[in-house]
Write an enzyme that holds these catalytic residues in place. Structure first.
Site, PDB file in Angstrom:
ATOM      1  N   ASP A 153       2.517  -3.053   5.282  1.00 29.47           N
ATOM      2  CA  ASP A 153       2.255  -3.223   3.853  1.00 29.47           C
ATOM      3  C   ASP A 153       1.128  -2.270   3.466  1.00 29.47           C
ATOM      4  O   ASP A 153       0.054  -2.274   4.092  1.00 29.47           O
ATOM      5  CB  ASP A 153       1.853  -4.660   3.536  1.00 29.47           C
ATOM      6  CG  ASP A 153       3.054  -5.599   3.500  1.00 29.47           C
ATOM      7  OD1 ASP A 153       4.176  -5.141   3.776  1.00 29.47           O
ATOM      8  OD2 ASP A 153       2.858  -6.792   3.186  1.00 29.47           O
ATOM      9  N   HIS A 190      -0.874  -4.419   8.460  1.00 28.91           N
ATOM     10  CA  HIS A 190      -1.487  -3.753   7.311  1.00 28.91           C
ATOM     11  C   HIS A 190      -2.174  -2.481   7.776  1.00 28.91           C
ATOM     12  O   HIS A 190      -2.932  -2.492   8.757  1.00 28.91           O
ATOM     13  CB  HIS A 190      -2.489  -4.682   6.620  1.00 28.91           C
ATOM     14  CG  HIS A 190      -1.846  -5.802   5.882  1.00 28.91           C
ATOM     15  ND1 HIS A 190      -1.446  -6.974   6.508  1.00 28.91           N
ATOM     16  CD2 HIS A 190      -1.505  -5.943   4.562  1.00 28.91           C
ATOM     17  CE1 HIS A 190      -0.896  -7.784   5.617  1.00 28.91           C
ATOM     18  NE2 HIS A 190      -0.926  -7.181   4.427  1.00 28.91           N
TER      19      HIS A 190
END
Length: 265
Positions: free
Chosen positions: A73, A222
């Site tokens: 992400d 992430h």
């Protein structure tokens, strides 16, 4: 008289469609699951499994195949995506990067590199809202803006994977996304890695990943995490030693379509 006979059925169809759309639940779902352990798959429960299945979404692959689907992400850039891309290139591992509008605008060079090196760029919404708290038109606009800007930067005309921002979704938001041509991609492996002021060293990332990995893992990381960037090469190499292979979401979808030709329609 005949004209009225033609108009009434049309009106009824429109009314029924509107009523059914209105009836779809917008109750927020905060994505969660029982974590994998000892390489036994993560489990979100039958209710969530059925909901995802109804709209073509998924959060894990086949339990009989030691495959990992690596996803990231990207809400903003923190200086580590370049290193992550270097590792993926070196290890010949495909990934999907779910990007926001902020990322597209502030890290266009890295976005281009992702596409140039064969990775998939997915939709993480333009402004990262809770999709259950905004209008249908706003949802469609959030998705359209990311797709348009990605095409402008990379030439990628097909964007079909969506990761709901904040991990919040509803049946209604899934239905709208499906109408826009998106497949919801949730995840079956994750940990608290996004707090940039609470990084704990590469071992923290490595241990969390290795403890949760399972056949068919959809791994969420992430790119803002230094821990992830420092651990990734070791993770990939050690998982390969354990017999895992890394595949793209496109390969997953291709296999699913072979199993269920109706998905191709």
């Amino acid at each position: 008289m005949k004209s009225w006979q033609m108009i009434v059925p049309i009106v009824l169809v429109i009314f029924i469609h509107a009523a059914s759309a209105h009836a779809i639940s917008n109750q927020p779902i905060h994505w969660g699951f029982k974590k994998a352990k000892n390489e036994q798959q993560a489990d979100a429960g039958s209710e969530y499994d059925q909901l995802l299945d109804n709209y073509g979404g998924f959060y894990k692959g086949n339990s009989d195949e030691k495959i990992v689907y690596l996803t990231f992400d990207n809400g903003y850039e923190n200086g580590y995506t370049g290193k992550i891309l270097d590792i993926l290139k070196k290890e010949k591992v495909p990934a999907t990067f779910f990007v926001t509008g902020h990322y597209l605008k502030s890290a266009s060079d890295l976005t281009k590199r992702m596409a140039d090196e064969g990775h998939i760029i997915g939709n993480h919404s333009w402004s990262h809202p809770d999709m259950t708290q905004i209008s249908e038109d706003k949802i469609r606009l959030e998705l359209a803006k990311v797709k348009k800007e990605t095409e402008k930067l990379t030439g990628q005309t097909d964007m079909k994977y969506l990761r709901p921002p904040r991990g919040i979704l509803s049946e209604k938001s899934m239905k709208i996304a499906e109408e826009e041509g998106y497949v919801h991609v949730l995840w079956s492996l994750a940990f608290k890695d996004w707090l940039t002021n609470e990084q704990k060293g590469w071992r923290y990332s490595y241990d969390n990943i290795m403890a949760q990995v399972h056949p068919g893992s959809v791994m969420l990381l992430h790119t803002v995490s230094k821990d992830n960037a420092d651990a990734l090469e070791r993770v990939i190499k050690d998982l390969k030693k354990r017999g895992y292979v890394f595949k793209s979401l496109d390969e997953y979808m291709f296999k699913e379509k072979l199993k269920n030709p109706l998905l191709s329609n």
